[in-house]
Scaffold this motif. Structure first.
Motif, mmCIF file in Angstrom:
data_model
loop_
_atom_site.group_PDB
_atom_site.id
_atom_site.type_symbol
_atom_site.label_atom_id
_atom_site.label_comp_id
_atom_site.label_asym_id
_atom_site.label_seq_id
_atom_site.Cartn_x
_atom_site.Cartn_y
_atom_site.Cartn_z
ATOM 1 N N ALA A 108 30.014 40.156 46.389
ATOM 2 C CA ALA A 108 31.356 40.045 46.947
ATOM 3 C C ALA A 108 31.753 41.320 47.674
ATOM 4 O O ALA A 108 31.525 42.417 47.177
ATOM 5 C CB ALA A 108 32.363 39.758 45.834
ATOM 6 N N MET A 109 32.359 41.164 48.836
ATOM 7 C CA MET A 109 32.954 42.280 49.562
ATOM 8 C C MET A 109 34.410 42.386 49.097
ATOM 9 O O MET A 109 35.183 41.442 49.259
ATOM 10 C CB MET A 109 32.914 42.029 51.071
ATOM 11 C CG MET A 109 31.509 41.938 51.634
ATOM 12 S SD MET A 109 30.601 43.489 51.577
ATOM 13 C CE MET A 109 31.558 44.487 52.666
ATOM 14 N N VAL A 110 34.772 43.526 48.506
ATOM 15 C CA VAL A 110 36.111 43.721 47.960
ATOM 16 C C VAL A 110 36.657 45.057 48.470
ATOM 17 O O VAL A 110 35.977 46.077 48.362
ATOM 18 C CB VAL A 110 36.090 43.723 46.408
ATOM 19 C CG1 VAL A 110 37.494 43.817 45.850
ATOM 20 C CG2 VAL A 110 35.382 42.480 45.876
ATOM 21 N N LEU A 111 37.854 45.041 49.014
ATOM 22 C CA LEU A 111 38.448 46.266 49.529
ATOM 23 C C LEU A 111 38.671 47.278 48.411
ATOM 24 O O LEU A 111 39.153 46.935 47.328
ATOM 25 C CB LEU A 111 39.781 45.971 50.221
ATOM 26 C CG LEU A 111 39.695 45.184 51.522
ATOM 27 C CD1 LEU A 111 41.084 44.757 51.979
ATOM 28 C CD2 LEU A 111 39.005 46.012 52.597
ATOM 29 N N GLU A 112 38.327 48.522 48.682
ATOM 30 C CA GLU A 112 38.493 49.605 47.709
ATOM 31 C C GLU A 112 39.947 49.744 47.240
ATOM 32 O O GLU A 112 40.198 50.001 46.077
ATOM 33 C CB GLU A 112 38.043 50.940 48.317
ATOM 34 C CG GLU A 112 36.553 51.126 48.350
ATOM 35 C CD GLU A 112 35.962 51.327 46.968
ATOM 36 O OE1 GLU A 112 36.527 52.073 46.143
ATOM 37 O OE2 GLU A 112 34.903 50.729 46.720
ATOM 38 N N ALA A 113 40.890 49.594 48.143
ATOM 39 C CA ALA A 113 42.291 49.817 47.817
ATOM 40 C C ALA A 113 42.977 48.607 47.182
ATOM 41 O O ALA A 113 44.145 48.697 46.803
ATOM 42 C CB ALA A 113 43.054 50.231 49.081
ATOM 43 N N ASN A 114 42.281 47.489 47.048
ATOM 44 C CA ASN A 114 42.905 46.276 46.528
ATOM 45 C C ASN A 114 42.594 46.123 45.040
ATOM 46 O O ASN A 114 41.663 45.418 44.643
ATOM 47 C CB ASN A 114 42.424 45.061 47.330
ATOM 48 C CG ASN A 114 43.241 43.826 47.040
ATOM 49 O OD1 ASN A 114 43.832 43.694 45.971
ATOM 50 N ND2 ASN A 114 43.267 42.902 47.989
ATOM 51 N N GLY A 115 43.398 46.780 44.224
ATOM 52 C CA GLY A 115 43.207 46.741 42.775
ATOM 53 C C GLY A 115 43.338 45.351 42.179
ATOM 54 O O GLY A 115 42.606 44.992 41.252
ATOM 55 N N LYS A 116 44.267 44.547 42.704
ATOM 56 C CA LYS A 116 44.426 43.182 42.195
ATOM 57 C C LYS A 116 43.172 42.359 42.454
ATOM 58 O O LYS A 116 42.733 41.587 41.602
ATOM 59 C CB LYS A 116 45.646 42.512 42.831
ATOM 60 C CG LYS A 116 46.965 43.043 42.331
ATOM 61 C CD LYS A 116 48.129 42.307 42.963
ATOM 62 C CE LYS A 116 49.445 42.873 42.476
ATOM 63 N NZ LYS A 116 50.595 42.188 43.067
ATOM 64 N N ALA A 117 42.605 42.515 43.631
ATOM 65 C CA ALA A 117 41.378 41.772 43.943
ATOM 66 C C ALA A 117 40.237 42.226 43.049
ATOM 67 O O ALA A 117 39.463 41.404 42.555
ATOM 68 C CB ALA A 117 41.006 41.954 45.407
ATOM 69 N N GLN A 118 40.131 43.524 42.819
ATOM 70 C CA GLN A 118 39.077 44.026 41.946
ATOM 71 C C GLN A 118 39.208 43.448 40.544
ATOM 72 O O GLN A 118 38.218 43.056 39.925
ATOM 73 C CB GLN A 118 39.094 45.545 41.921
ATOM 74 C CG GLN A 118 38.663 46.150 43.249
ATOM 75 C CD GLN A 118 38.722 47.653 43.249
ATOM 76 O OE1 GLN A 118 38.544 48.291 42.215
ATOM 77 N NE2 GLN A 118 38.957 48.224 44.416
ATOM 78 N N ALA A 119 40.431 43.373 40.059
ATOM 79 C CA ALA A 119 40.665 42.800 38.733
ATOM 80 C C ALA A 119 40.302 41.316 38.705
ATOM 81 O O ALA A 119 39.716 40.826 37.735
ATOM 82 C CB ALA A 119 42.119 43.003 38.317
ATOM 83 N N ALA A 120 40.617 40.596 39.772
ATOM 84 C CA ALA A 120 40.296 39.171 39.833
ATOM 85 C C ALA A 120 38.781 38.948 39.847
ATOM 86 O O ALA A 120 38.274 38.066 39.144
ATOM 87 C CB ALA A 120 40.940 38.537 41.067
#
Length: 140
Positions: A108-120
């Motif tokens: 998965a490509m996940v933005l570094e600054a997107n903490g909510k996405a990282q948690a999901a």
């Protein structure tokens, strides 16, 4: 969630998908135009997976399979529809696609600054690999 319909995108969805991403997705891509979305659908008709509820586009994920890697991009859900299992349903559809094709691991490509996405992503069983970094070069 019986009112949720999961399907693959068709060419006529391109404009609606772009409007949806403008509202629901974080970040942009060099391919964020009708031609880019249409090229994705033409190249791999099963890659862009959409979730609809009552005819409204509420979620998306790109499940790209190149015969070697299973790549996930643009997992997005409308803000008002979040925390209702839509992302989980989209990921399940993507993972079924990958398994049927012989894929072994989803990336998965996940933005570094997107903490909510990282948690999901973590909640969905994905883990961060810090020893990799993405290198890019725009073409043209």
């Amino acid at each position: 969630m019986t009112d949720l319909h999961i399907r693959t995108a068709v060419r006529d969805d391109a404009e609606a998908v772009l409007l949806f991403w403008a509202e629901a997705a974080e970040g942009t891509s060099i391919s964020d135009d009708v031609d880019g979305v249409a090229a994705l659908i033409a190249r791999d008709p099963d890659a862009l997976i959409l979730a609809e509820r009552d005819g409204l586009l509420v979620g998306s994920v790109i499940a790209g399979w190149d015969g070697w890697r299973c790549s996930l991009y643009r997992l997005a859900v409308l803000p008002a529809q979040r925390r209702q299992g839509i992302a989980s349903a989209l990921l399940a559809a993507a993972e079924r696609r990958f398994l049927a094709a012989g894929g072994r691991r989803g990336d998965a490509m996940v933005l570094e600054a997107n903490g909510k996405a990282q948690a999901a992503w973590a909640a969905a069983g994905y883990r961060r690999e810090d020893h990799w970094r993405r290198w890019v070069k725009p073409l043209g």
